[in-house]
Write an enzyme that holds these catalytic residues in place. Sequence first.
Site, PDB file in Angstrom:
ATOM      1  N   HIS A 129       7.211  -7.888  -4.008  1.00 26.23           N
ATOM      2  CA  HIS A 129       5.857  -8.303  -4.398  1.00 26.23           C
ATOM      3  C   HIS A 129       5.878  -9.669  -5.085  1.00 26.23           C
ATOM      4  CE1 HIS A 129       3.559  -4.628  -3.537  1.00 26.23           C
ATOM      5  NE2 HIS A 129       4.730  -4.034  -3.702  1.00 26.23           N
ATOM      6  N   LYS A 145     -12.542 -13.128 -14.816  1.00 26.73           N
ATOM      7  CA  LYS A 145     -12.924 -13.449 -16.199  1.00 26.73           C
ATOM      8  C   LYS A 145     -12.461 -14.850 -16.639  1.00 26.73           C
ATOM      9  CE  LYS A 145     -14.487 -11.734 -20.195  1.00 26.73           C
ATOM     10  NZ  LYS A 145     -15.708 -10.939 -20.340  1.00 26.73           N
ATOM     11  N   GLY A 189     -22.358 -12.306 -25.222  1.00 28.84           N
ATOM     12  CA  GLY A 189     -21.015 -12.230 -24.657  1.00 28.84           C
ATOM     13  C   GLY A 189     -20.810 -13.373 -23.660  1.00 28.84           C
ATOM     14  N   VAL A 190     -19.552 -13.562 -23.260  1.00 27.04           N
ATOM     15  CA  VAL A 190     -19.224 -14.706 -22.414  1.00 27.04           C
ATOM     16  C   VAL A 190     -19.940 -14.632 -21.058  1.00 27.04           C
ATOM     17  CG1 VAL A 190     -17.350 -15.959 -21.287  1.00 27.04           C
ATOM     18  CG2 VAL A 190     -16.985 -14.925 -23.505  1.00 27.04           C
ATOM     19  N   ASP A 191     -19.922 -13.457 -20.414  1.00 30.50           N
ATOM     20  CA  ASP A 191     -20.444 -13.385 -19.044  1.00 30.50           C
ATOM     21  C   ASP A 191     -21.937 -13.687 -18.992  1.00 30.50           C
ATOM     22  OD1 ASP A 191     -17.879 -12.553 -18.653  1.00 30.50           O
ATOM     23  OD2 ASP A 191     -18.381 -10.438 -18.396  1.00 30.50           O
ATOM     24  N   GLY A 219       0.834  -1.198   0.000  1.00 29.96           N
ATOM     25  CA  GLY A 219       0.000   0.000   0.000  1.00 29.96           C
ATOM     26  C   GLY A 219       0.863   1.239   0.000  1.00 29.96           C
ATOM     27  N   CYS A 274       5.383  -6.150   1.444  1.00 31.19           N
ATOM     28  CA  CYS A 274       5.744  -4.739   1.325  1.00 31.19           C
ATOM     29  C   CYS A 274       5.166  -3.930   2.495  1.00 31.19           C
ATOM     30  CB  CYS A 274       5.298  -4.220  -0.040  1.00 31.19           C
ATOM     31  SG  CYS A 274       6.169  -2.734  -0.512  1.00 31.19           S
ATOM     32  N   TYR A 275       4.180  -3.068   2.260  1.00 27.89           N
ATOM     33  CA  TYR A 275       3.600  -2.322   3.391  1.00 27.89           C
ATOM     34  C   TYR A 275       3.103  -3.307   4.459  1.00 27.89           C
ATOM     35  CZ  TYR A 275       0.673   0.702   6.224  1.00 27.89           C
ATOM     36  OH  TYR A 275       0.132   1.380   7.286  1.00 27.89           O
ATOM     37  N   GLU A 278       3.389 -11.354  -5.970  1.00 27.17           N
ATOM     38  CA  GLU A 278       2.190 -11.535  -6.796  1.00 27.17           C
ATOM     39  C   GLU A 278       2.355 -11.054  -8.232  1.00 27.17           C
ATOM     40  OE1 GLU A 278       2.724  -9.406  -4.389  1.00 27.17           O
ATOM     41  OE2 GLU A 278       1.448  -7.621  -4.415  1.00 27.17           O
TER      42      GLU A 278
END
Length: 525
Positions: free
Chosen positions: A182, A381, A237-239, A62, A89-90, A184
Amino acid sequence: MAMQHDPDHQRLLIMDFGSQVTQLIARRLRELNIYCEIHPYQKVTAQFLADFAPMAVILSGGPASVTDENSPRPPAELFDLGVPVLGICYGQQVMMQMLGGRVERRDGSAEFGRAHVTPGAERIDLLTGWFMDASGREQVWMSHGDHVSALAPGFAVYATSPGAPFAVTADLDRRFYAVQFHPEVHHTPNGRTLLENFVRDAGFTGDWTMAAYRDEAIRLIREQVGDAKVICGLSGGVDSSVAAVLIHEAIGDQLTCVFVDHGLLREGEAEQVVTMFRDHYNMPLIHADEQELFLSELDGVSDPETKRKIIGRLFIDVFQKHAAEVGGAKFLAQGTLYPDVIESVSFSGGPSVTIKSHHNVGGLPEKMGLKLVEPLRELFKDEVRSLGHELGLPASFIGRHPFPGPGLAIRCPGEITREKLAILRRADAVYIDQIRKHGLYDEIWQAFVAILPVRTVGVMGDGRTYDFACALRAVTSVDGMTADYYPFSHDFLGETATRIINEVKGINRVTYDITSKPPGTIEWE
Ligand code: XMP
């Protein structure tokens, strides 16, 4: 949003302190079949922790400095839960300070970007799989201004970098881990392994699978809906497609889908959607052919925002009209995804909620007194795609490029005419066919043709032509927020231009749009 902790899964809590990349922590964990939720630090109280009952907690990075008064921190009770905690990190700094260490502000010598860490004398399980190549080092991504200058009691150092003597520290007894970098982000290539080691140590077995999710979602939909009727706007659409198929599996003919054909769809699109859902899935489906209505209201309109407003307003009118035919529907189904509902941390005020407006059928639920069914609101997604796969939707459908709600209207800069739409549809079909034939479709986030509001002079055979110019667009992107143009070969571009000019009457010039986003946008309007 009512808090809805999934009781059947092992849960991990990600406490968000406002890092730009917090979502990536969740992405990496979901890839490991770990169920996790992101919650802003303001919300995570001792009571919240007790209710959520996480098996492990990750404290995100953060922008704040723990050296400031009133900087955000987790409740002290976190460290008495007896569960593993990973501070990033933070998160690392706040943890160290709260547990009795010291953090200093390093003015003017912040560390950003690529760095390399080397292992300490003792190897720990968190770093299994690290330091394997010849260099014996591991690339990580740093982004910090402050740094830990004294460890909290119980902690020891297990890896260092030139700028961060405390790159990886841990209190192994309490299973508290703290990393300065990080793990991630992609620039920490082995970061996923570190996260995997952390969750395995915490006892996660990876019980979050799409098959399990599907069964559970079906149970929850049945519970929520009972014997009431549900309506769903299907765009193709996909969703919305995945949401519709899932809900149909749960409640069968209690679901009616409304597919609004606004006359701005691509070649064969309406037939494909109607055939698939009505014939293949046997779903009650209203095919609202409203082409005349939309195109006549758009007649003479060239301003992009006016086009969007007209289309949005008509869409709601049409949807409402047809939904009323269903009679007595109590629920509206929507394909809202997790990134749309994550409450982001705001340092200017309280938590803010980000919801993309085009995911909501603008104010309809309130207007029609409908409750929402949103079975995808916990998914990213790519998880929606694997759920679609799990539900047996064809791969060609699941992998489709996104298509905007206003459709071809925003790919036809200037005034929309039926003639231009017909030309655009043909050109787009040839272009997409080319991309598929060359095996490039899945490498591209989105590809389409825009027909330009300009005629140019050409020569075909012995005659002069005076036809439209068009622009081809193809971009790579992760989320549509930023994008880069796709680097087609000149051979591909040349072949495609020739095909379009030969096969599409009305176009005599083809250009390729090489603008990135930003500064451009993906669509032309
Ligand atoms: P831009 O053009 O803003 O597009 O870079 C980013 C993504 O959003 C889609 N898009 C829309 N989708 N209604 C939609 O449903 C809209 O008005 C709209 N405008 C853009 C676009 O296709 C791309 O995927």
